[in-house]
Write a protein that holds these residues in place. Structure first.
Motif, short mmCIF file in Angstrom:
data_model
loop_
_atom_site.label_atom_id
_atom_site.label_comp_id
_atom_site.label_asym_id
_atom_site.label_seq_id
_atom_site.Cartn_x
_atom_site.Cartn_y
_atom_site.Cartn_z
N VAL A 1 -2.26 1.60 10.49
CA VAL A 1 -3.49 1.84 11.24
C VAL A 1 -4.69 1.28 10.48
CG1 VAL A 1 -5.08 3.67 12.02
CG2 VAL A 1 -2.64 3.82 12.55
N ARG A 2 -4.76 1.51 9.17
CA ARG A 2 -5.86 0.96 8.36
C ARG A 2 -6.01 -0.54 8.59
NH1 ARG A 2 -6.22 0.07 3.13
NH2 ARG A 2 -8.39 0.63 2.92
N HIS A 3 -4.88 -1.23 8.55
CA HIS A 3 -4.93 -2.69 8.62
C HIS A 3 -5.02 -3.23 10.04
CE1 HIS A 3 -4.90 -3.30 4.40
NE2 HIS A 3 -3.91 -2.43 4.28
N LEU A 4 -4.71 -2.42 11.03
CA LEU A 4 -4.94 -2.84 12.41
C LEU A 4 -6.43 -3.06 12.66
CD1 LEU A 4 -2.59 -0.72 14.70
CD2 LEU A 4 -2.54 -3.17 14.31
N PHE A 5 -7.25 -2.32 11.96
CA PHE A 5 -8.69 -2.41 12.14
C PHE A 5 -9.35 -3.44 11.23
CE2 PHE A 5 -7.73 1.60 14.14
CZ PHE A 5 -8.57 1.59 15.25
N ASP A 6 -8.57 -4.15 10.41
CA ASP A 6 -9.14 -5.16 9.52
C ASP A 6 -9.95 -6.20 10.28
OD1 ASP A 6 -8.04 -3.93 7.34
OD2 ASP A 6 -6.55 -5.48 6.92
N ILE A 7 -9.45 -6.62 11.42
CA ILE A 7 -10.14 -7.67 12.18
C ILE A 7 -11.54 -7.21 12.59
CG2 ILE A 7 -9.23 -7.08 14.46
CD1 ILE A 7 -9.64 -10.64 13.19
N VAL B 1 -5.80 3.50 -2.51
CA VAL B 1 -5.99 4.10 -1.20
C VAL B 1 -5.31 5.47 -1.21
CG1 VAL B 1 -5.67 3.84 1.28
CG2 VAL B 1 -5.95 1.81 -0.16
N ILE B 2 -6.06 6.49 -0.83
CA ILE B 2 -5.61 7.88 -0.89
C ILE B 2 -5.62 8.47 0.52
CG2 ILE B 2 -6.14 10.18 -1.81
CD1 ILE B 2 -5.46 8.27 -4.02
N SER B 3 -4.57 9.19 0.84
CA SER B 3 -4.52 9.89 2.12
C SER B 3 -5.29 11.20 2.01
CB SER B 3 -3.07 10.20 2.50
OG SER B 3 -3.02 11.04 3.63
N SER C 1 -0.28 10.58 -0.95
CA SER C 1 0.45 9.35 -0.67
C SER C 1 0.25 8.92 0.77
CB SER C 1 1.95 9.55 -0.92
OG SER C 1 2.18 9.86 -2.26
N LEU C 2 0.11 7.62 0.95
CA LEU C 2 -0.03 7.06 2.29
C LEU C 2 1.28 7.08 3.04
CD1 LEU C 2 -2.05 3.78 1.70
CD2 LEU C 2 -2.88 5.90 2.64
N THR C 3 1.19 7.25 4.32
CA THR C 3 2.38 7.07 5.15
C THR C 3 2.36 5.63 5.68
OG1 THR C 3 1.27 7.73 7.19
CG2 THR C 3 2.33 9.49 5.89
N LEU C 4 3.50 5.18 6.18
CA LEU C 4 3.59 3.86 6.78
C LEU C 4 2.60 3.75 7.94
CD1 LEU C 4 5.38 1.30 6.47
CD2 LEU C 4 6.77 2.21 8.32
N GLU C 5 2.53 4.80 8.74
CA GLU C 5 1.62 4.81 9.89
C GLU C 5 0.17 4.68 9.45
OE1 GLU C 5 0.18 7.80 13.48
OE2 GLU C 5 1.66 8.51 12.04
N GLN C 6 -0.24 5.43 8.42
CA GLN C 6 -1.62 5.36 7.96
C GLN C 6 -1.99 3.97 7.48
OE1 GLN C 6 -1.31 8.82 5.22
NE2 GLN C 6 -3.38 9.28 5.97
N SER C 7 -1.13 3.37 6.69
CA SER C 7 -1.42 2.03 6.19
C SER C 7 -1.49 1.02 7.33
CB SER C 7 -0.37 1.61 5.16
OG SER C 7 -0.73 0.37 4.60
N GLU D 1 0.81 -1.22 0.00
CA GLU D 1 0.00 0.00 0.00
C GLU D 1 0.84 1.26 0.00
OE1 GLU D 1 -4.34 -0.79 1.89
OE2 GLU D 1 -2.97 0.43 3.05
N VAL D 2 1.89 1.27 0.79
CA VAL D 2 2.73 2.46 0.87
C VAL D 2 3.49 2.64 -0.45
CG1 VAL D 2 4.73 3.49 2.02
CG2 VAL D 2 2.92 2.44 3.37
N LYS D 3 4.01 1.57 -0.99
CA LYS D 3 4.82 1.64 -2.22
C LYS D 3 3.97 1.90 -3.47
CE LYS D 3 8.59 0.76 -4.70
NZ LYS D 3 9.56 1.78 -4.90
#
Length: 153
Positions: free
Chosen positions: A101-107, A83-85, A93-99, A67-69
């Motif tokens: 955080v996005r995926h921490l909430f996947d569950i 995915v857009i910031s 561009s997404l930051t590492l932190e944003q991506s 996602e970041v790359k």
């Protein structure tokens, strides 16, 4: 940020299919890891130590790294989703932190067959799931000219 700057659509079918591809890949990798490196327990298999950490690294590299790359995971790329910031007006561009955080909430977003994610995507202002709301991101279809994020610098 005003509503004239952002236009999104739910893209539910594409997002669900993209998610199925991404998490099928992750499930496949985890299954291989458990079968080859897992320790048999009463209830199945368990990963410990480096194999467990390596499994996390694979998830992180694929979900967050892609996602970041590239702005999207492989599943999202196959369906022309990006995915857009929307954190600030300087970059999309997404930051590492944003991506991350996005995926921490996947569950939570995938809980009960994705019901929470689907309800949020259909009912939130910018068609965001919980991870997107927390990370200040949106998902757009790059082939649909009616979906955008206009930056004003």
């Amino acid at each position: 940020m005003t509503s004239e700057q952002i236009a999104t659509k739910p893209n539910l079918k594409k997002r669900i299919l993209a998610g199925l591809i991404d998490y099928s890949l992750m499930f496949g990798v985890a299954l291989v890891m458990f079968l080859y490196f897992g320790e048999k327990t009463e209830n199945g298999y368990e990963l410990r130590g480096f194999p467990a950490f390596f499994n996390f690294l694979i998830w992180f590299g694929y979900m967050v790294g892609f996602e970041v790359k590239f702005g999207a995971t492989l599943g999202n790329q196959l369906f022309d989703l990006r995915v857009i910031s929307i954190k600030d007006s300087k970059t999309t561009s997404l930051t590492l932190e944003q991506s991350f955080v996005r995926h921490l909430f996947d569950i939570l977003d995938l809980w009960f067959f994705g019901l929470l994610g689907i309800l949020l995507i259909k009912n939130s202002t910018y068609n965001q799931r919980l991870g997107d709301i927390c990370a200040k991101t949106i998902v757009i279809d790059t082939k649909d000219s009616k979906q955008f994020y206009k930056r004003f610098t």
